[in-house]
Design a protein around this motif. Structure first.
Motif, mmCIF file in Angstrom:
data_model
loop_
_atom_site.group_PDB
_atom_site.id
_atom_site.type_symbol
_atom_site.label_atom_id
_atom_site.label_comp_id
_atom_site.label_asym_id
_atom_site.label_seq_id
_atom_site.Cartn_x
_atom_site.Cartn_y
_atom_site.Cartn_z
ATOM 1 N N UNK A 74 24.755 -71.464 -59.895
ATOM 2 C CA UNK A 74 25.942 -71.655 -59.066
ATOM 3 C C UNK A 74 26.142 -70.430 -58.180
ATOM 4 N N UNK A 75 26.629 -70.660 -56.963
ATOM 5 C CA UNK A 75 26.752 -69.568 -56.005
ATOM 6 C C UNK A 75 28.087 -69.605 -55.274
ATOM 7 N N UNK A 76 28.484 -68.431 -54.819
ATOM 8 C CA UNK A 76 29.651 -68.274 -53.959
ATOM 9 C C UNK A 76 29.231 -67.448 -52.744
ATOM 10 N N UNK A 77 29.769 -67.797 -51.587
ATOM 11 C CA UNK A 77 29.417 -67.085 -50.350
ATOM 12 C C UNK A 77 30.667 -66.831 -49.522
ATOM 13 N N UNK A 78 30.781 -65.608 -49.026
ATOM 14 C CA UNK A 78 31.817 -65.262 -48.062
ATOM 15 C C UNK A 78 31.152 -64.600 -46.864
ATOM 16 N N UNK A 79 31.526 -65.024 -45.658
ATOM 17 C CA UNK A 79 30.993 -64.461 -44.420
ATOM 18 C C UNK A 79 32.142 -63.950 -43.564
ATOM 19 N N UNK A 80 31.911 -62.817 -42.880
ATOM 20 C CA UNK A 80 32.909 -62.273 -41.963
ATOM 21 C C UNK A 80 32.242 -61.805 -40.677
ATOM 22 N N UNK A 81 33.011 -61.777 -39.600
ATOM 23 C CA UNK A 81 32.535 -61.275 -38.308
ATOM 24 C C UNK A 81 32.872 -59.793 -38.159
ATOM 25 N N UNK A 82 31.957 -59.042 -37.537
ATOM 26 C CA UNK A 82 32.319 -57.725 -37.021
ATOM 27 C C UNK A 82 32.530 -57.896 -35.518
ATOM 28 N N UNK A 83 32.649 -56.787 -34.790
ATOM 29 C CA UNK A 83 32.937 -56.883 -33.362
ATOM 30 C C UNK A 83 31.826 -57.570 -32.584
ATOM 31 N N UNK A 84 30.570 -57.477 -33.058
ATOM 32 C CA UNK A 84 29.476 -58.168 -32.361
ATOM 33 C C UNK A 84 28.475 -58.798 -33.328
ATOM 34 N N UNK A 85 28.983 -59.245 -34.464
ATOM 35 C CA UNK A 85 28.168 -59.959 -35.450
ATOM 36 C C UNK A 85 28.934 -61.208 -35.873
ATOM 37 N N UNK A 86 28.717 -62.334 -35.178
ATOM 38 C CA UNK A 86 29.577 -63.502 -35.351
ATOM 39 C C UNK A 86 29.196 -64.431 -36.499
ATOM 40 N N UNK A 87 28.587 -63.901 -37.563
ATOM 41 C CA UNK A 87 28.183 -64.776 -38.659
ATOM 42 C C UNK A 87 29.397 -65.404 -39.353
ATOM 43 N N UNK A 88 30.542 -64.766 -39.251
ATOM 44 C CA UNK A 88 31.748 -65.336 -39.835
ATOM 45 C C UNK A 88 32.151 -66.657 -39.210
ATOM 46 N N UNK A 89 31.610 -66.965 -38.017
ATOM 47 C CA UNK A 89 31.899 -68.248 -37.371
ATOM 48 C C UNK A 89 31.495 -69.430 -38.244
#
Length: 248
Positions: free
Chosen positions: A201-216
């Protein structure tokens, strides 16, 4: 006084190349990866693919953190998000975003079109619990937790991971615009050996920095995760990329 040996002077800086010559072969025993297989919003994937020549195939992606530090030639930590894409009649894995913590590894990958940037990664395994993170500019871009004590069967995989399809883009030196842009394919899978691969089982959280839009890509639907150990080898025969097309 150090002695600088210049070989072909086809590297930068020519008097003290950053990237080793030649770049391959290189290897890594016990390359360790924690990953999660996720479904994300299709519209978001299409939007992030729009500046590329690659076609949308699926909203399934692999988000990962990798420890490549046992490599004698090119030790680094690595992370990213990979989708299966299509170029003309070819399917392959596209690193939508990717980060590493070694400037030599970043420069080497960019030779072939990998979109590598600098970040700090951590990967820890305590018993059945595996945790991987990626931090850039003070922002935790990726946070993956996998619990191997809660195994999952039939975790989906990408339709195609190899070859890696990349977009090698070189900007104009004298103003805005692109000097050269090529589609490349790279596949060293035949000389890599998976030693183990456990699902959980897995959990994932993604966030954006000022020029890293992976949080999208949040929210993600996590379908399962895993922890794999691989013996990696890029040979002179398969470690280089092949130019598939020249766009500019």
């Amino acid at each position: 006084m150090s002695e600088v040996k210049i070989q072909k002077a086809n590297n930068m800086p020519v008097q003290s190349p950053l990237v080793p010559e030649p770049m391959v072969p290189y290897s890594c025993k016990n390359s360790r990866t924690v990953y999660a297989m996720c479904e994300v919003n299709e519209e978001t994937v299409r939007r992030h693919l729009a500046p590329t020549p690659f076609e949308y195939v699926s909203n399934l992606c692999m988000i990962y953190v990798n420890n490549f530090l046992e490599s004698p030639e090119l030790p680094y930590m690595d992370s990213g998000i990979i989708f299966t894409v299509k170029y003309k009649d070819m399917y392959g894995g596209y690193y939508m975003y990717e980060w590493e913590d070694n400037d030599v590894a970043i420069a080497t990958g960019r030779y072939w079109g990998y979109p590598k940037k600098y970040a700090c990664m951590e990967l820890e395994k305590n018993g059945d619990y595996v945790h991987g993170t990626t931090t850039r500019k003070g922002v935790r871009l990726i946070d993956i937790e996998v619990d191997l004590s809660k195994p999952i069967e039939n975790v989906p995989s990408l339709k195609k991971t190899f070859p890696h399809l990349n977009l090698l883009t070189i900007p104009n030196p004298d103003g805005p615009g692109i000097f050269s842009q090529r589609v490349t394919a790279r596949d060293n899978s035949s000389t890599c050996k998976t030693l183990s691969n456990q699902y959980g089982e897995a959990k994932v959280t993604l966030q954006c920095s000022s020029n890293d839009p992976i949080g999208d890509f949040m929210p993600v639907k996590v379908l399962g995760g895993g922890y794999s150990v691989t013996d990696f080898l890029a040979t002179m025969e398969n470690g280089w990329a092949k130019v598939i097309d020249t766009l500019i």
